[in-house]
Design an enzyme around this catalytic site. Structure first.
Site, PDB file in Angstrom:
ATOM      1  N   TYR A   1       5.310  -0.297  14.784  1.00 62.27           N
ATOM      2  CA  TYR A   1       5.109   0.372  13.491  1.00 62.27           C
ATOM      3  C   TYR A   1       5.129  -0.683  12.406  1.00 62.27           C
ATOM      4  O   TYR A   1       6.007  -1.550  12.374  1.00 62.27           O
ATOM      5  CB  TYR A   1       6.228   1.391  13.261  1.00 62.27           C
TER       6      TYR A   1
ATOM      7  N   LYS B   1      13.893  -4.093   4.347  1.00 60.14           N
ATOM      8  CA  LYS B   1      15.212  -3.651   4.818  1.00 60.14           C
ATOM      9  C   LYS B   1      16.362  -4.579   4.381  1.00 60.14           C
ATOM     10  O   LYS B   1      16.808  -4.483   3.251  1.00 60.14           O
ATOM     11  CB  LYS B   1      15.157  -3.392   6.321  1.00 60.14           C
TER      12      LYS B   1
ATOM     13  N   ASP C   1       5.974  -9.245  11.855  1.00 58.43           N
ATOM     14  CA  ASP C   1       6.573  -8.198  11.045  1.00 58.43           C
ATOM     15  C   ASP C   1       8.074  -8.207  11.347  1.00 58.43           C
ATOM     16  O   ASP C   1       8.524  -7.633  12.335  1.00 58.43           O
ATOM     17  CB  ASP C   1       5.958  -6.836  11.379  1.00 58.43           C
TER      18      ASP C   1
HETATM   19  C1  LIG Z   1      10.561   0.042   8.413  1.00 56.76           C
HETATM   20  C2  LIG Z   1       9.453  -0.806   8.866  1.00 56.76           C
HETATM   21  C3  LIG Z   1       8.313  -1.021   8.081  1.00 56.76           C
HETATM   22  C4  LIG Z   1       8.049  -0.241   6.823  1.00 56.76           C
HETATM   23  O1  LIG Z   1       8.968  -0.507   5.822  1.00 56.76           O
HETATM   24  P1  LIG Z   1       9.159   0.597   4.653  1.00 56.76           P
HETATM   25  O2  LIG Z   1      10.109  -0.082   3.709  1.00 56.76           O
HETATM   26  O3  LIG Z   1       9.701   1.818   5.297  1.00 56.76           O
HETATM   27  O4  LIG Z   1       7.817   0.821   4.058  1.00 56.76           O
HETATM   28  C5  LIG Z   1       7.386  -1.949   8.510  1.00 56.76           C
HETATM   29  N1  LIG Z   1       7.562  -2.626   9.657  1.00 56.76           N
HETATM   30  C6  LIG Z   1       8.628  -2.434  10.445  1.00 56.76           C
HETATM   31  C7  LIG Z   1       8.776  -3.236  11.693  1.00 56.76           C
HETATM   32  C8  LIG Z   1       9.603  -1.501  10.085  1.00 56.76           C
HETATM   33  O5  LIG Z   1      10.625  -1.259  10.913  1.00 56.76           O
END
Ligand SMILES: *Cc1c(COP(=O)(O)O)cnc(C)c1O
Length: 430
Positions: free
Chosen positions: A144, A267, A239
């Site tokens: 994701y 995060k 990511d």
């Molecule tokens: C949470 C997440 C996102 C998206 O971040 P948001 O702040 O919710 O938009 C993108 N990549 C990964 C791996 C994530 O866990």
């Protein structure tokens, strides 16, 4: 345990917000019950509106590696409130956070702060496309990367598939340039590059997948990604929205010693406030406006409150011994849970990398999305329910990580293991 107040609030919430929530997983649909409304948090604990207490392993879905209301974050936020909450002009604090990120992550020489992980990945891919002059991107099934149209693609089962949108409202055109490959499968990736290599701008990957449960990269997978992308002149994007500052101070790239071209963060670097960032090699980042032509902007980007909370978090994490302590606590939880499952006569598939762990309700080792999907989600729901009733707050889905924080005490971990023992025994015959 009474849940009346949460129940009442959920009825109200559904009148004003779709599904009663501002992000879908919060609705607890995957575990077949109503969500809890949280009133406050302290350390590793959260308290719902009915006054029930829980040991929290969601940690706001990753950011709260120091737990709730860490005194140093609260102090930094208080200081910030004295000066103002937003200026839309450069501030000293932004340099400090940018410098801390650049010093921490081997692959990042320059960084742009944004407001969410979604913004980070979407902007990093725009940059990759502009830099390479190519349009196609490769992502992995089950990873994701936020909800941008061209990243919201789920692959069909089986082998490699071309992108099909996983939500109505995503035009087929937006998905057409996204190629989806099974995670941990270098052969599939190579065959895609053999066919489309010179059209591919970037490969984006969660270096440890954290959105299909937890799936570690198999030996050689990340190295293979680096080699293949380099060979074809495509960019490698890590990511690290979850893994950045969680798996080590330098993220997964430091842990696995891989040097990506671009990195996405979020995060943890916001310490519980909304934030994101993308960064990488200077010659690529210099293409971002206003230094270069690739447009990307944000009214609240580099927001002083978010930056203060992030900086305070990184300051604590940088102290000697923090990651060793996090590893010790996580291992304690993992070993306790694994033993409890064995004692109950259950063969489950446990995955763990540092403070990210997942109990898959399947006997099949989980290495990708297909094997993750062998998990028995009804059994997970029963486990979740029993844990919740015993005061343990897990993510309400089989396909999410358990996050351990520095705030979890050994006693709380022990209590969690005891609860798991009862939960496993109770679901043995379900
Ligand atoms: C949470 C997440 C996102 C998206 O971040 P948001 O702040 O919710 O938009 C993108 N990549 C990964 C791996 C994530 O866990």
């Amino acid at each position: 345990m009474p849940y009346e107040k949460s129940r009442e609030l959920f009825i109200q919430a559904r009148q004003y917000m779709p599904g009663g929530v501002n992000s879908p997983v919060r609705a607890f649909k995957a575990v077949g019950r109503d969500p809890l409304f949280i009133a406050r948090g302290e350390g590793a604990l959260i308290f719902d509106e009915d006054g029930n207490e829980y040991i929290d392993y969601v940690g706001s879905w990753g950011p709260l590696i120091l737990g709730h209301r860490h005194p140093e974050i609260i102090a930094a936020l208080r200081t910030c409130l004295e000066i103002g909450t937003s200026f839309g002009a450069p501030t000293r604090l932004e340099i400090e956070l940018a410098r801390a990120i650049v010093e921490a992550l081997p692959g990042v020489e320059m960084v742009r702060l944004v407001n969410s992980g979604t913004e980070a990945t979407m902007s990093a891919l725009r940059l990759a496309r502009a830099y390479t002059g190519r349009n196609k991107i490769v992502k992995f099934e089950g990873c994701y990367h936020g909800h941008a149209d061209f990243l919201l693609i789920k692959a069909g089962s089986g082998a490699t598939t071309l992108g099909v949108p996983s939500s109505p409202g995503v035009p087929p055109n937006a998905a057409a340039d996204t190629i989806v490959v099974p995670y941990n499968n270098l052969n599939a990736l190579e065959s895609i590059f053999t066919r489309h290599g010179h059209e591919i701008a970037a490969v984006i990957v969660e270096p440890v997948a954290g959105n299909m449960g937890v799936v570690p990269p198999v030996k050689g997978f990340l190295e293979g990604l680096r080699e293949i992308t380099q060979h074809y002149g495509a960019l490698l994007i890590f990511d690290e929205v979850i893994t950045g500052f969680r798996l080590s101070y330098g993220g997964a790239q430091e842990l696995y010693k891989i040097d990506p071209d671009l990195t996405c963060l979020g995060k943890i670097i916001g310490g519980g406030l909304p934030v994101g960032a993308y960064g990488g090699k200077k010659h690529i980042m210099e293409k971002v406006a206003p230094e270069g032509p690739v447009y990307q902007a944000g009214t609240l980007s580099g927001n002083p409150l978010a930056v203060s909370a992030g900086l305070a978090t990184l300051k604590v994490l940088k102290r000697p011994g923090t990651y060793e302590e996090l590893e010790r606590k996580s291992a304690l939880l993992y070993q306790g849970m694994a033993e409890a499952a064995r004692e109950a006569g259950l063969t489950l598939s446990f995955n763990r990398v540092g403070s990210m762990l997942c109990i898959f309700f399947t006997e099949t080792p989980v290495v990708d999305y297909t094997t993750a999907c062998t998990a028995d989600t009804r059994r997970f729901a029963a486990f979740f329910q029993s844990m919740l009733e015993q005061g343990i707050y897990l993510a309400p889905s089989q396909f999410e990580a358990v996050f351990v924080s520095l705030a979890h005490t050994d006693e709380q971990i022990q209590k969690t293991v005891e609860a798991a023992r009862k939960a496993f025994a109770a679901i043995k015959y379900t």
